[in-house]
Design a protein around this motif. Structure first.
Motif, PDB file in Angstrom:
ATOM      1  N   CYS A 100       0.860  -1.174   0.000  1.00 35.29           N
ATOM      2  CA  CYS A 100       0.000   0.000   0.000  1.00 35.29           C
ATOM      3  C   CYS A 100       0.897   1.225   0.000  1.00 35.29           C
ATOM      4  N   GLY A 101       0.449   2.281  -0.644  1.00 42.19           N
ATOM      5  CA  GLY A 101       1.214   3.519  -0.624  1.00 42.19           C
ATOM      6  C   GLY A 101       0.751   4.485  -1.679  1.00 42.19           C
ATOM      7  N   LEU A 102       1.601   5.455  -1.948  1.00 40.01           N
ATOM      8  CA  LEU A 102       1.297   6.506  -2.906  1.00 40.01           C
ATOM      9  C   LEU A 102       2.192   6.380  -4.126  1.00 40.01           C
ATOM     10  N   ILE A 103       1.606   6.624  -5.280  1.00 36.57           N
ATOM     11  CA  ILE A 103       2.347   6.640  -6.539  1.00 36.57           C
ATOM     12  C   ILE A 103       2.084   7.981  -7.228  1.00 36.57           C
ATOM     13  N   PRO A 104       2.963   8.374  -8.145  1.00 42.63           N
ATOM     14  CA  PRO A 104       2.714   9.622  -8.865  1.00 42.63           C
ATOM     15  C   PRO A 104       1.391   9.570  -9.626  1.00 42.63           C
ATOM     16  N   ASN A 105       0.698  10.673  -9.647  1.00 41.51           N
ATOM     17  CA  ASN A 105      -0.572  10.792 -10.349  1.00 41.51           C
ATOM     18  C   ASN A 105      -0.282  11.232 -11.775  1.00 41.51           C
ATOM     19  N   ARG A 106      -0.502  10.368 -12.707  1.00 42.58           N
ATOM     20  CA  ARG A 106      -0.249  10.695 -14.113  1.00 42.58           C
ATOM     21  C   ARG A 106      -1.507  11.208 -14.823  1.00 42.58           C
ATOM     22  N   HIS A 107      -2.592  11.350 -14.083  1.00 41.17           N
ATOM     23  CA  HIS A 107      -3.866  11.694 -14.697  1.00 41.17           C
ATOM     24  C   HIS A 107      -4.411  13.055 -14.273  1.00 41.17           C
ATOM     25  N   GLY A 108      -3.762  13.711 -13.336  1.00 38.79           N
ATOM     26  CA  GLY A 108      -4.316  14.962 -12.834  1.00 38.79           C
ATOM     27  C   GLY A 108      -3.223  15.894 -12.378  1.00 38.79           C
ATOM     28  N   GLN A 109      -3.467  16.559 -11.303  1.00 37.73           N
ATOM     29  CA  GLN A 109      -2.518  17.523 -10.765  1.00 37.73           C
ATOM     30  C   GLN A 109      -1.286  16.798 -10.228  1.00 37.73           C
ATOM     31  N   PRO A 110      -0.104  17.249 -10.602  1.00 38.61           N
ATOM     32  CA  PRO A 110       1.108  16.536 -10.199  1.00 38.61           C
ATOM     33  C   PRO A 110       1.347  16.509  -8.695  1.00 38.61           C
ATOM     34  N   GLU A 111       0.846  17.492  -7.970  1.00 42.41           N
ATOM     35  CA  GLU A 111       1.068  17.522  -6.520  1.00 42.41           C
ATOM     36  C   GLU A 111       0.002  16.721  -5.760  1.00 42.41           C
ATOM     37  N   GLU A 112      -0.790  15.955  -6.481  1.00 44.68           N
ATOM     38  CA  GLU A 112      -1.841  15.145  -5.873  1.00 44.68           C
ATOM     39  C   GLU A 112      -1.605  13.685  -6.248  1.00 44.68           C
ATOM     40  N   PRO A 113      -0.895  12.924  -5.394  1.00 42.75           N
ATOM     41  CA  PRO A 113      -0.556  11.544  -5.738  1.00 42.75           C
ATOM     42  C   PRO A 113      -1.769  10.627  -5.739  1.00 42.75           C
ATOM     43  N   GLU A 114      -1.505   9.408  -6.137  1.00 45.57           N
ATOM     44  CA  GLU A 114      -2.559   8.391  -6.231  1.00 45.57           C
ATOM     45  C   GLU A 114      -2.302   7.299  -5.197  1.00 45.57           C
ATOM     46  N   LEU A 115      -3.352   6.858  -4.528  1.00 42.44           N
ATOM     47  CA  LEU A 115      -3.286   5.746  -3.591  1.00 42.44           C
ATOM     48  C   LEU A 115      -3.298   4.444  -4.384  1.00 42.44           C
ATOM     49  N   ALA A 116      -2.433   3.504  -3.993  1.00 45.76           N
ATOM     50  CA  ALA A 116      -2.409   2.177  -4.622  1.00 45.76           C
ATOM     51  C   ALA A 116      -2.296   1.128  -3.531  1.00 45.76           C
TER      52      ALA A 116
END
Length: 179
Positions: free
Chosen positions: A89-105
């Motif tokens: 579990c963790g955070l990955i770079p958000n390639r779909h939106g705002q760069p300063e808003e990561p994605e949970l995986a």
């Protein structure tokens, strides 16, 4: 799209039942098992290929190189009682939106599904994200993945209405959580 890398997480996060920690080479077999357990609807680049890649050795090498698959925000989820790694579990770079808003995986072995581990681990990661100054976290999920959609709803993620259509692997739904 450019994205801001997610900061490396070197410290462990703890929950009642889990230790979320950086990867060790000895965790490679669990990562390989996760690859083999993936639903056939998952895109091919995230499943074991016809020629057997990634192999256990490929995954071990990746951990040794400290690639972190390649995202430094993904942590191994180890059960405190048994010491067994059961997912990540963790955070990955958000390639779909705002760069300063990561994605949970997150992803867990099938043997531990429906025991609340994804929710528990994600809550800890989200708390760390909020304390680190993030104001919004994204998560994408395939429309057919009802279990992960339930986890995201429990965590307070809301479907944004944005959908990335995919007739082969299932549409990707975009969800977000604002702190």
């Amino acid at each position: 799209m450019d994205y801001v890398p997610v900061p490396r997480i070197d410290a462990a996060l703890e929950t009642d039942r889990l230790l979320l920690r950086p990867w060790q080479v000895s965790d490679a077999a669990v990562l390989r098992e996760l690859w083999t357990e993936r639903d056939p609807r998952v895109p091919p680049h995230r499943r074991i290929s016809a020629d057997g890649h990634p192999t256990l050795e490929d995954i071990e090498d990746s951990i040794r190189r400290d690639d972190r698959h390649p995202f430094p925000g993904l942590l191994a989820a180890e059960q405190k009682g048994s010491g067994q790694v059961i997912g990540y579990c963790g955070l990955i770079p958000n390639r779909h939106g705002q760069p300063e808003e990561p994605e949970l995986a997150f992803e867990f072995l099938r043997d531990v599904w429906r025991q609340g581990f994804a929710t528990e681990a994600s809550r800890s990661v989200l708390q760390q994200a909020q304390e680190s100054g993030y104001r919004r976290i994204w998560a994408t999920v395939r429309d057919w993945n009802t279990a992960s959609r339930r986890v995201l709803a429990k965590l307070g993620f809301v479907e944004t209405g944005r959908v990335e259509p995919d007739d082969i692997h299932g549409d990707s739904l975009f969800t977000a959580k604002t702190f």
